[in-house]
Scaffold this motif. Structure first.
Motif, PDB file in Angstrom:
ATOM      1  N   ILE A 102     -30.604 -41.143  81.845  1.00 27.56           N
ATOM      2  CA  ILE A 102     -31.683 -40.757  82.761  1.00 27.56           C
ATOM      3  C   ILE A 102     -31.738 -39.234  82.889  1.00 27.56           C
ATOM      4  CG2 ILE A 102     -32.412 -40.800  85.184  1.00 27.56           C
ATOM      5  CD1 ILE A 102     -31.407 -43.717  85.271  1.00 27.56           C
ATOM      6  N   PHE A 103     -30.583 -38.600  83.010  1.00 31.03           N
ATOM      7  CA  PHE A 103     -30.526 -37.127  83.112  1.00 31.03           C
ATOM      8  C   PHE A 103     -31.118 -36.482  81.867  1.00 31.03           C
ATOM      9  CE2 PHE A 103     -28.112 -33.187  82.383  1.00 31.03           C
ATOM     10  CZ  PHE A 103     -28.529 -32.473  83.493  1.00 31.03           C
ATOM     11  N   VAL A 104     -30.697 -36.924  80.694  1.00 31.55           N
ATOM     12  CA  VAL A 104     -31.202 -36.357  79.441  1.00 31.55           C
ATOM     13  C   VAL A 104     -32.688 -36.691  79.283  1.00 31.55           C
ATOM     14  CG1 VAL A 104     -30.980 -36.463  76.923  1.00 31.55           C
ATOM     15  CG2 VAL A 104     -28.951 -36.324  78.344  1.00 31.55           C
ATOM     16  N   GLY A 105     -33.112 -37.844  79.761  1.00 32.91           N
ATOM     17  CA  GLY A 105     -34.526 -38.203  79.709  1.00 32.91           C
ATOM     18  C   GLY A 105     -35.388 -37.268  80.541  1.00 32.91           C
ATOM     19  N   ILE A 106     -34.900 -36.919  81.729  1.00 30.52           N
ATOM     20  CA  ILE A 106     -35.640 -35.965  82.562  1.00 30.52           C
ATOM     21  C   ILE A 106     -35.712 -34.610  81.874  1.00 30.52           C
ATOM     22  CG2 ILE A 106     -35.572 -34.700  84.746  1.00 30.52           C
ATOM     23  CD1 ILE A 106     -34.416 -37.280  85.998  1.00 30.52           C
ATOM     24  N   LEU A 107     -34.616 -34.195  81.234  1.00 31.72           N
ATOM     25  CA  LEU A 107     -34.651 -32.942  80.470  1.00 31.72           C
ATOM     26  C   LEU A 107     -35.658 -33.031  79.327  1.00 31.72           C
ATOM     27  CD1 LEU A 107     -30.898 -31.956  80.176  1.00 31.72           C
ATOM     28  CD2 LEU A 107     -32.638 -30.963  81.648  1.00 31.72           C
ATOM     29  N   SER A 108     -35.706 -34.178  78.684  1.00 30.44           N
ATOM     30  CA  SER A 108     -36.653 -34.353  77.583  1.00 30.44           C
ATOM     31  C   SER A 108     -38.087 -34.286  78.084  1.00 30.44           C
ATOM     32  CB  SER A 108     -36.404 -35.685  76.886  1.00 30.44           C
ATOM     33  OG  SER A 108     -35.096 -35.713  76.372  1.00 30.44           O
ATOM     34  N   LEU A 109     -38.333 -34.821  79.262  1.00 25.90           N
ATOM     35  CA  LEU A 109     -39.672 -34.726  79.840  1.00 25.90           C
ATOM     36  C   LEU A 109     -40.058 -33.271  80.086  1.00 25.90           C
ATOM     37  CD1 LEU A 109     -39.731 -37.694  82.387  1.00 25.90           C
ATOM     38  CD2 LEU A 109     -40.983 -37.483  80.237  1.00 25.90           C
ATOM     39  N   ALA A 110     -39.093 -32.448  80.482  1.00 25.73           N
ATOM     40  CA  ALA A 110     -39.377 -31.027  80.679  1.00 25.73           C
ATOM     41  C   ALA A 110     -39.754 -30.360  79.355  1.00 25.73           C
ATOM     42  CB  ALA A 110     -38.180 -30.335  81.309  1.00 25.73           C
ATOM     43  N   ILE A 111     -39.071 -30.738  78.283  1.00 28.01           N
ATOM     44  CA  ILE A 111     -39.413 -30.181  76.966  1.00 28.01           C
ATOM     45  C   ILE A 111     -40.810 -30.631  76.545  1.00 28.01           C
ATOM     46  CG2 ILE A 111     -38.845 -30.258  74.511  1.00 28.01           C
ATOM     47  CD1 ILE A 111     -35.936 -30.287  75.270  1.00 28.01           C
ATOM     48  N   VAL A 112     -41.111 -31.900  76.742  1.00 28.72           N
ATOM     49  CA  VAL A 112     -42.439 -32.411  76.383  1.00 28.72           C
ATOM     50  C   VAL A 112     -43.514 -31.704  77.205  1.00 28.72           C
ATOM     51  CG1 VAL A 112     -43.905 -34.474  76.460  1.00 28.72           C
ATOM     52  CG2 VAL A 112     -41.586 -34.633  75.563  1.00 28.72           C
ATOM     53  N   TYR A 113     -43.261 -31.501  78.482  1.00 26.90           N
ATOM     54  CA  TYR A 113     -44.223 -30.803  79.342  1.00 26.90           C
ATOM     55  C   TYR A 113     -44.471 -29.378  78.841  1.00 26.90           C
ATOM     56  CZ  TYR A 113     -46.202 -28.500  83.424  1.00 26.90           C
ATOM     57  OH  TYR A 113     -46.997 -27.771  84.258  1.00 26.90           O
ATOM     58  N   ALA A 114     -43.387 -28.661  78.516  1.00 25.20           N
ATOM     59  CA  ALA A 114     -43.542 -27.291  78.005  1.00 25.20           C
ATOM     60  C   ALA A 114     -44.278 -27.295  76.670  1.00 25.20           C
ATOM     61  CB  ALA A 114     -42.168 -26.635  77.861  1.00 25.20           C
ATOM     62  N   TRP A 115     -44.003 -28.274  75.838  1.00 26.26           N
ATOM     63  CA  TRP A 115     -44.669 -28.375  74.547  1.00 26.26           C
ATOM     64  C   TRP A 115     -46.166 -28.622  74.730  1.00 26.26           C
ATOM     65  CZ3 TRP A 115     -42.298 -31.865  70.208  1.00 26.26           C
ATOM     66  CH2 TRP A 115     -42.935 -31.624  69.010  1.00 26.26           C
ATOM     67  N   ARG A 116     -46.510 -29.531  75.638  1.00 20.66           N
ATOM     68  CA  ARG A 116     -47.931 -29.841  75.889  1.00 20.66           C
ATOM     69  C   ARG A 116     -48.672 -28.657  76.492  1.00 20.66           C
ATOM     70  NH1 ARG A 116     -50.572 -34.056  74.102  1.00 20.66           N
ATOM     71  NH2 ARG A 116     -51.662 -34.269  76.062  1.00 20.66           N
ATOM     72  N   LYS A 117     -47.973 -27.832  77.251  1.00 24.72           N
ATOM     73  CA  LYS A 117     -48.582 -26.639  77.846  1.00 24.72           C
ATOM     74  C   LYS A 117     -48.744 -25.511  76.825  1.00 24.72           C
ATOM     75  CE  LYS A 117     -49.381 -27.309  82.200  1.00 24.72           C
ATOM     76  NZ  LYS A 117     -50.691 -27.092  82.769  1.00 24.72           N
ATOM     77  N   GLY A 118     -48.173 -25.668  75.619  1.00 24.07           N
ATOM     78  CA  GLY A 118     -48.308 -24.658  74.580  1.00 24.07           C
ATOM     79  C   GLY A 118     -47.299 -23.534  74.667  1.00 24.07           C
ATOM     80  N   VAL A 119     -46.207 -23.777  75.359  1.00 24.59           N
ATOM     81  CA  VAL A 119     -45.200 -22.734  75.520  1.00 24.59           C
ATOM     82  C   VAL A 119     -44.537 -22.394  74.192  1.00 24.59           C
ATOM     83  CG1 VAL A 119     -42.960 -22.233  76.599  1.00 24.59           C
ATOM     84  CG2 VAL A 119     -44.775 -23.290  77.931  1.00 24.59           C
ATOM     85  N   PHE A 120     -44.372 -23.371  73.319  1.00 22.77           N
ATOM     86  CA  PHE A 120     -43.666 -23.146  72.061  1.00 22.77           C
ATOM     87  C   PHE A 120     -44.555 -22.620  70.950  1.00 22.77           C
ATOM     88  CE2 PHE A 120     -41.145 -26.664  74.050  1.00 22.77           C
ATOM     89  CZ  PHE A 120     -40.102 -25.852  74.443  1.00 22.77           C
ATOM     90  N   GLU A 121     -45.834 -22.402  71.224  1.00 22.43           N
ATOM     91  CA  GLU A 121     -46.719 -21.822  70.216  1.00 22.43           C
ATOM     92  C   GLU A 121     -46.611 -20.304  70.277  1.00 22.43           C
ATOM     93  OE1 GLU A 121     -50.668 -23.259  70.692  1.00 22.43           O
ATOM     94  OE2 GLU A 121     -50.012 -25.372  70.765  1.00 22.43           O
ATOM     95  N   TRP A 122     -46.323 -19.718  69.142  1.00 21.93           N
ATOM     96  CA  TRP A 122     -46.106 -18.289  69.066  1.00 21.93           C
ATOM     97  C   TRP A 122     -47.447 -17.597  68.881  1.00 21.93           C
ATOM     98  CZ3 TRP A 122     -41.539 -16.430  70.309  1.00 21.93           C
ATOM     99  CH2 TRP A 122     -41.325 -15.085  70.127  1.00 21.93           C
ATOM    100  N   LYS A 123     -47.831 -16.778  69.860  1.00 21.93           N
ATOM    101  CA  LYS A 123     -49.100 -16.059  69.789  1.00 21.93           C
ATOM    102  C   LYS A 123     -48.809 -14.614  69.422  1.00 21.93           C
ATOM    103  CE  LYS A 123     -50.876 -19.118  73.236  1.00 21.93           C
ATOM    104  NZ  LYS A 123     -50.271 -19.545  74.455  1.00 21.93           N
ATOM    105  N   VAL A 124     -49.378 -14.175  68.305  1.00 22.40           N
ATOM    106  CA  VAL A 124     -49.145 -12.810  67.823  1.00 22.40           C
ATOM    107  C   VAL A 124     -50.342 -11.958  68.188  1.00 22.40           C
ATOM    108  CG1 VAL A 124     -48.722 -11.396  65.806  1.00 22.40           C
ATOM    109  CG2 VAL A 124     -47.776 -13.712  65.918  1.00 22.40           C
ATOM    110  N   LYS A 125     -50.056 -10.815  68.821  1.00 23.18           N
ATOM    111  CA  LYS A 125     -51.128  -9.870  69.139  1.00 23.18           C
ATOM    112  C   LYS A 125     -51.354  -8.971  67.939  1.00 23.18           C
ATOM    113  CE  LYS A 125     -50.560  -9.486  74.093  1.00 23.18           C
ATOM    114  NZ  LYS A 125     -50.302  -8.579  75.208  1.00 23.18           N
ATOM    115  N   GLU A 126     -52.596  -8.752  67.616  1.00 26.33           N
ATOM    116  CA  GLU A 126     -52.903  -7.846  66.490  1.00 26.33           C
ATOM    117  C   GLU A 126     -53.658  -6.645  66.950  1.00 26.33           C
ATOM    118  OE1 GLU A 126     -54.565  -9.756  63.137  1.00 26.33           O
ATOM    119  OE2 GLU A 126     -53.258 -11.470  63.337  1.00 26.33           O
TER     120      GLU A 126
END
Length: 126
Positions: A102-126
């Motif tokens: 359950i603990f690891v599942g809650i952590l996994s939900l946090a990763i999924v939430y961050a992923w859905r919010k686009g946190v892991f997409e690298w945005k490069v400024k040009e």
């Protein structure tokens, strides 16, 4: 006057303290004696992986760097929490396993939430 047992306890604590200070100070003294000191204009330049810098080293970073650092820190601390939990549990194996899942599942939900919010997409400024 203190009892003999208390004096030996204080002596042991003082000895541990002295050994700790010696282990902390001796490497610093040895490094001062061994290391060559460099001087000159290049000493104050920014150094990164053997490459000379181009332009100013003072630049703004995006918030993505800080978000990555915060996410790493949060999950690093949580993973470190799992080691003592694994050692402390053991009597009720099934219940303990379910709690850790359950603990690891809650952590996994946090990763999924961050992923859905686009946190892991690298945005490069040009």
């Amino acid at each position: 006057m203190l009892p003999r047992e208390l004096m030996t306890d204080f002596l042991a604590i003082a000895l541990y303290l002295l050994v700790g200070v010696i282990f902390a100070v001796v490497p610093l003294i040895i490094s001062r004696l061994i290391v060559r000191r460099s001087t000159g204009a290049q000493r104050d330049e920014t150094y990164e992986s053997g490459m000379h810098t181009i332009g100013s080293a003072w630049m703004q970073f995006t918030a993505a760097y800080y978000i990555y650092a915060l996410i790493f820190l949060a999950f690093d601390v949580d993973v470190l929490y799992l080691f003592p939990v694994a050692l402390a549990y053991g009597k009720f194996a099934v219940r303990d396993f379910v709690e850790v899942v359950i603990f690891v599942g809650i952590l996994s939900l946090a990763i999924v939430y961050a992923w859905r919010k686009g946190v892991f997409e690298w945005k490069v400024k040009e």
